[in-house]
Scaffold this motif. Structure first.
Motif, PDB file in Angstrom:
ATOM      1  N   LEU A 372      65.160  41.936  39.037  1.00  0.00           N
ATOM      2  CA  LEU A 372      66.554  41.794  39.430  1.00  0.00           C
ATOM      3  C   LEU A 372      66.757  42.670  40.660  1.00  0.00           C
ATOM      4  CD1 LEU A 372      68.565  41.915  36.075  1.00  0.00           C
ATOM      5  CD2 LEU A 372      68.202  39.952  37.566  1.00  0.00           C
ATOM      6  N   VAL A 373      67.167  42.075  41.760  1.00  0.00           N
ATOM      7  CA  VAL A 373      67.213  42.817  43.025  1.00  0.00           C
ATOM      8  C   VAL A 373      68.606  42.737  43.642  1.00  0.00           C
ATOM      9  CG1 VAL A 373      64.764  42.436  43.464  1.00  0.00           C
ATOM     10  CG2 VAL A 373      66.436  40.803  44.352  1.00  0.00           C
ATOM     11  N   ARG A 374      68.956  43.738  44.438  1.00  0.00           N
ATOM     12  CA  ARG A 374      70.197  43.726  45.198  1.00  0.00           C
ATOM     13  C   ARG A 374      70.061  42.759  46.375  1.00  0.00           C
ATOM     14  NH1 ARG A 374      73.370  47.885  43.453  1.00  0.00           N
ATOM     15  NH2 ARG A 374      72.311  49.683  42.528  1.00  0.00           N
ATOM     16  N   ASP A 375      71.170  42.147  46.743  1.00  0.00           N
ATOM     17  CA  ASP A 375      71.193  41.241  47.893  1.00  0.00           C
ATOM     18  C   ASP A 375      71.457  42.049  49.158  1.00  0.00           C
ATOM     19  OD1 ASP A 375      71.404  39.104  49.619  1.00  0.00           O
ATOM     20  OD2 ASP A 375      73.534  38.822  49.173  1.00  0.00           O
ATOM     21  N   LYS A 376      70.381  42.492  49.781  1.00  0.00           N
ATOM     22  CA  LYS A 376      70.537  43.248  51.017  1.00  0.00           C
ATOM     23  C   LYS A 376      69.281  43.054  51.855  1.00  0.00           C
ATOM     24  CE  LYS A 376      70.302  47.699  50.704  1.00  0.00           C
ATOM     25  NZ  LYS A 376      70.566  49.111  50.299  1.00  0.00           N
ATOM     26  N   PRO A 377      69.380  43.194  53.152  1.00  0.00           N
ATOM     27  CA  PRO A 377      68.212  43.008  54.024  1.00  0.00           C
ATOM     28  C   PRO A 377      67.092  43.989  53.674  1.00  0.00           C
ATOM     29  CG  PRO A 377      70.242  43.020  55.306  1.00  0.00           C
ATOM     30  CD  PRO A 377      70.619  43.454  53.920  1.00  0.00           C
ATOM     31  N   GLY A 378      65.865  43.514  53.813  1.00  0.00           N
ATOM     32  CA  GLY A 378      64.701  44.366  53.630  1.00  0.00           C
ATOM     33  C   GLY A 378      64.123  44.379  52.236  1.00  0.00           C
ATOM     34  N   VAL A 379      64.829  43.742  51.250  1.00  0.00           N
ATOM     35  CA  VAL A 379      64.331  43.772  49.875  1.00  0.00           C
ATOM     36  C   VAL A 379      62.992  43.049  49.772  1.00  0.00           C
ATOM     37  CG1 VAL A 379      64.766  43.022  47.514  1.00  0.00           C
ATOM     38  CG2 VAL A 379      66.614  44.009  48.867  1.00  0.00           C
ATOM     39  N   MET A 380      62.913  41.842  50.316  1.00  0.00           N
ATOM     40  CA  MET A 380      61.660  41.081  50.230  1.00  0.00           C
ATOM     41  C   MET A 380      60.535  41.773  50.974  1.00  0.00           C
ATOM     42  SD  MET A 380      61.557  38.654  48.185  1.00  0.00           S
ATOM     43  CE  MET A 380      59.910  38.249  48.722  1.00  0.00           C
ATOM     44  N   ALA A 381      60.877  42.454  52.055  1.00  0.00           N
ATOM     45  CA  ALA A 381      59.840  43.174  52.804  1.00  0.00           C
ATOM     46  C   ALA A 381      59.232  44.274  51.949  1.00  0.00           C
ATOM     47  CB  ALA A 381      60.437  43.749  54.085  1.00  0.00           C
ATOM     48  N   GLY A 382      60.093  44.968  51.197  1.00  0.00           N
ATOM     49  CA  GLY A 382      59.582  46.020  50.325  1.00  0.00           C
ATOM     50  C   GLY A 382      58.700  45.472  49.215  1.00  0.00           C
ATOM     51  N   ILE A 383      59.108  44.335  48.636  1.00  0.00           N
ATOM     52  CA  ILE A 383      58.301  43.707  47.582  1.00  0.00           C
ATOM     53  C   ILE A 383      56.968  43.235  48.141  1.00  0.00           C
ATOM     54  CG2 ILE A 383      58.200  41.760  45.981  1.00  0.00           C
ATOM     55  CD1 ILE A 383      61.289  41.983  45.783  1.00  0.00           C
ATOM     56  N   ALA A 384      57.019  42.576  49.313  1.00  0.00           N
ATOM     57  CA  ALA A 384      55.787  42.087  49.947  1.00  0.00           C
ATOM     58  C   ALA A 384      54.847  43.223  50.278  1.00  0.00           C
ATOM     59  CB  ALA A 384      56.138  41.295  51.199  1.00  0.00           C
ATOM     60  N   SER A 385      55.419  44.351  50.680  1.00  0.00           N
ATOM     61  CA  SER A 385      54.586  45.508  51.000  1.00  0.00           C
ATOM     62  C   SER A 385      53.857  46.031  49.771  1.00  0.00           C
ATOM     63  CB  SER A 385      55.468  46.610  51.603  1.00  0.00           C
ATOM     64  OG  SER A 385      54.717  47.776  51.833  1.00  0.00           O
ATOM     65  N   ALA A 386      54.557  46.076  48.631  1.00  0.00           N
ATOM     66  CA  ALA A 386      53.922  46.544  47.391  1.00  0.00           C
ATOM     67  C   ALA A 386      52.786  45.621  46.982  1.00  0.00           C
ATOM     68  CB  ALA A 386      54.962  46.637  46.282  1.00  0.00           C
ATOM     69  N   LEU A 387      52.995  44.310  47.113  1.00  0.00           N
ATOM     70  CA  LEU A 387      51.934  43.349  46.791  1.00  0.00           C
ATOM     71  C   LEU A 387      50.761  43.475  47.747  1.00  0.00           C
ATOM     72  CD1 LEU A 387      54.215  40.255  46.092  1.00  0.00           C
ATOM     73  CD2 LEU A 387      52.908  41.503  44.382  1.00  0.00           C
ATOM     74  N   ARG A 388      51.066  43.578  49.053  1.00  0.00           N
ATOM     75  CA  ARG A 388      50.006  43.659  50.070  1.00  0.00           C
ATOM     76  C   ARG A 388      49.129  44.886  49.860  1.00  0.00           C
ATOM     77  NH1 ARG A 388      52.624  45.634  55.020  1.00  0.00           N
ATOM     78  NH2 ARG A 388      52.247  47.573  53.846  1.00  0.00           N
ATOM     79  N   ASP A 389      49.746  46.024  49.600  1.00  0.00           N
ATOM     80  CA  ASP A 389      48.985  47.269  49.482  1.00  0.00           C
ATOM     81  C   ASP A 389      48.052  47.263  48.282  1.00  0.00           C
ATOM     82  OD1 ASP A 389      50.323  48.083  51.710  1.00  0.00           O
ATOM     83  OD2 ASP A 389      51.660  49.500  50.679  1.00  0.00           O
ATOM     84  N   GLU A 390      48.343  46.415  47.278  1.00  0.00           N
ATOM     85  CA  GLU A 390      47.466  46.310  46.102  1.00  0.00           C
ATOM     86  C   GLU A 390      46.584  45.059  46.169  1.00  0.00           C
ATOM     87  OE1 GLU A 390      47.007  48.571  43.858  1.00  0.00           O
ATOM     88  OE2 GLU A 390      48.544  49.894  44.706  1.00  0.00           O
ATOM     89  N   HIS A 391      46.586  44.415  47.333  1.00  0.00           N
ATOM     90  CA  HIS A 391      45.753  43.220  47.565  1.00  0.00           C
ATOM     91  C   HIS A 391      46.079  42.099  46.589  1.00  0.00           C
ATOM     92  CE1 HIS A 391      43.447  45.786  50.235  1.00  0.00           C
ATOM     93  NE2 HIS A 391      43.304  46.664  49.245  1.00  0.00           N
ATOM     94  N   VAL A 392      47.368  41.923  46.309  1.00  0.00           N
ATOM     95  CA  VAL A 392      47.836  40.858  45.421  1.00  0.00           C
ATOM     96  C   VAL A 392      48.435  39.755  46.280  1.00  0.00           C
ATOM     97  CG1 VAL A 392      49.433  40.223  43.581  1.00  0.00           C
ATOM     98  CG2 VAL A 392      48.288  42.452  43.528  1.00  0.00           C
ATOM     99  N   SER A 393      47.929  38.543  46.100  1.00  0.00           N
ATOM    100  CA  SER A 393      48.395  37.389  46.880  1.00  0.00           C
ATOM    101  C   SER A 393      49.443  36.616  46.088  1.00  0.00           C
ATOM    102  CB  SER A 393      47.208  36.477  47.215  1.00  0.00           C
ATOM    103  OG  SER A 393      47.647  35.310  47.864  1.00  0.00           O
ATOM    104  N   MET A 394      50.556  36.266  46.741  1.00  0.00           N
ATOM    105  CA  MET A 394      51.647  35.551  46.095  1.00  0.00           C
ATOM    106  C   MET A 394      51.437  34.047  46.244  1.00  0.00           C
ATOM    107  SD  MET A 394      55.736  36.148  46.622  1.00  0.00           S
ATOM    108  CE  MET A 394      55.669  35.849  48.397  1.00  0.00           C
ATOM    109  N   ARG A 395      51.467  33.318  45.109  1.00  0.00           N
ATOM    110  CA  ARG A 395      51.283  31.867  45.141  1.00  0.00           C
ATOM    111  C   ARG A 395      52.608  31.117  45.206  1.00  0.00           C
ATOM    112  NH1 ARG A 395      50.693  27.827  41.215  1.00  0.00           N
ATOM    113  NH2 ARG A 395      50.629  29.307  39.485  1.00  0.00           N
TER     114      ARG A 395
END
Length: 458
Positions: A372-395
């Motif tokens: 559950l996330v707040r509707d504000k700019p940059g939220v998806m970037a933060g989520i994508a960064s967490a996935l990227r840093d752990e080498h997790v690919s989003m399908r």
């Protein structure tokens, strides 16, 4: 040959070929114990014909002599102390139907086996936690220990593995092993109602206990999984090494996302052989299952056990997993085996110590992640960064309409921004990586709930 008296009051022609009757003692006269008495009184002639000898209850033990259990108990010797059945005269088999991993149930089973007396039990917790010790006692003293009724009620899951698939090498075993959880998840998926609402309904219908913790927190099903894993792989597993997770955190959002993405949610228990060294994984957790998979369509209070053998391939058996009738039938199936003289090693092989399962962090798969996330700019970037840093690919990703309040993760009344549920499906990755992602996302100010993580099982 003389006639054999039956518990139904009729006379059955003897088919015993000289065998004496099999004399039973029942410890515990709850739902299952009373069901066994009822079944034997109604089907005594049929059982005698199929077993080749008469089967008769001679003694019982329960806490309250005066309670009306809906069955006739006249003619049985009553023991106030159930443990005394272990050495009481004129008893061949003790049926332990008390329940619980400790206390009188454990003491009775240990004492009976130590005296060379055969035991039949429906006690999943006892076998899951103390199975290695009990199998050693049984082997040492030449006694049988049978427990068909401990897993999935009337479904012959244990006979399937220990007898029907005895010649095959099992690669995996598991399934839907708790009817209460399956009922709740099925109703949540169908109605869109939340967990607490469906649980209350299940309690009114008698599908859930007043204290449902053992069921909804996964422990009941995990006991059954431990037994199945020990039988499938020929060695008991250490129960404490099994990862156990219940269904309390599953929300209506998750069922909505599951439908959109082609899945259904099931509480699954699975055990798998990992490599030739004999290492196995075993866990109990809510999973996303493709809606076309057979196990995804096991609904309501039904259970299902799935096996995968090297030669036999995949197999699924389904049925009612609880209740007086199915469980009593499974108990008597074990008694019938003893009446016929059949007794197998507890785990299908010589007794061995329990072994630990592989740590959950070492496993891999695809995963569902809900936030559950707040509707504000940059939220998806933060989520994508967490996935990227752990080498997790989003399908895949899906987001629902904005909401301002969620019963599963209440927000502060002063929260200025609307929020939205967000779901992500990953490609294959390591469980340890997903745990790191969850930890990072939990620390983000924009994430308003504890992230919900489910494995995807194909």
């Amino acid at each position: 040959m003389p006639d054999v008296p039956s518990l139904s009051g009729k006379r059955a022609k003897s088919v015993s070929n000289g065998k004496k009757e099999l004399r039973l003692a029942i410890a515990g006269l709850g739902t299952v114990g009373a069901g066994v008495v009822s079944l034997l009184q109604e089907n005594a002639d049929l059982l005698a014909a199929r077993a080749g000898r008469a089967i008769r209850i001679v003694a019982v033990s329960a806490r309250d002599r005066k309670r009306d259990r809906g069955v006739k108990l006249e003619g049985f010797t009553w023991y106030d102390d159930p443990v005394s059945l272990a050495t009481a005269p004129d008893i061949d088999v003790v049926l332990e139907l008390i329940g619980g991993a400790e206390g009188a149930a454990r003491t009775l089973v240990e004492a009976s086996l130590a005296h060379g007396r055969d035991v039949v039990t429906a006690n999943k917790a006892l076998i899951a936690i103390h199975g290695a010790h009990l199998s050693h006692l049984a082997a040492t003293h030449g006694a049988a220990l049978l427990f068909e009724a401990s897993v999935a009620g009337g479904i012959p899951a244990i006979k399937l593995v220990r007898e029907g698939l005895a010649a095959d090498q099992m690669e995996e075993i598991g399934g839907v092993l708790n009817g209460t959880c399956n009922y709740i998840l099925t109703k949540m998926g169908d109605s869109g109602e939340d967990f607490s609402e469906i649980l209350a309904s299940a309690q009114k219908l008698g599908y859930a206990e007043a204290d449902p913790s053992t069921d909804v927190d996964g422990w009941d099903a995990a006991h059954k999984l431990a037994i199945l894993a020990g039988l499938a792989f020929g060695q008991p597993v250490s129960f404490s090494s099994i990862r156990v997770e219940g269904i309390r955190h599953v929300a209506s959002y998750d069922h909505q996302f599951a439908r959109e993405m082609g899945y259904r949610i099931k509480l699954l228990g699975m055990a798998r052989r990992l490599d030739k060294s004999g290492a196995i994984e075993a866990w109990m957790r809510p999973c996303m299952v493709p809606r076309h998979a057979p196990i995804a369509n096991v609904n309501g209070v039904f259970n299902a056990v799935r096996t995968q053998g090297r030669f036999s391939g995949p197999m699924l058996i389904e049925g009612r997993g609880a209740g007086a009738g199915p469980t009593a039938s499974a108990v008597m199936a074990d008694v019938m085996d003893l009446a016929r003289g059949a007794a197998l090693p507890v785990w299908g092989t010589a007794p061995q110590p329990a072994r630990a399962c592989a740590p959950i962090s070492a496993l891999s798969g695809a995963y569902y992640l809900r936030l559950l996330v707040r509707d504000k700019p940059g939220v998806m970037a933060g989520i994508a960064s967490a996935l990227r840093d752990e080498h997790v690919s989003m399908r895949a990703m899906s987001q629902h309409s904005f909401v301002t309040h969620d019963r599963d993760a209440p927000l502060s009344a002063s929260a200025p921004e609307p929020v939205a549920p967000l779901a992500i499906i990953t490609h294959q990755t390591q469980e340890s990586a997903m745990k790191n992602v969850v930890a990072r996302l939990s620390d983000m100010h924009e994430v308003l709930n504890d992230p919900v993580l489910m494995k995807i099982e194909s």
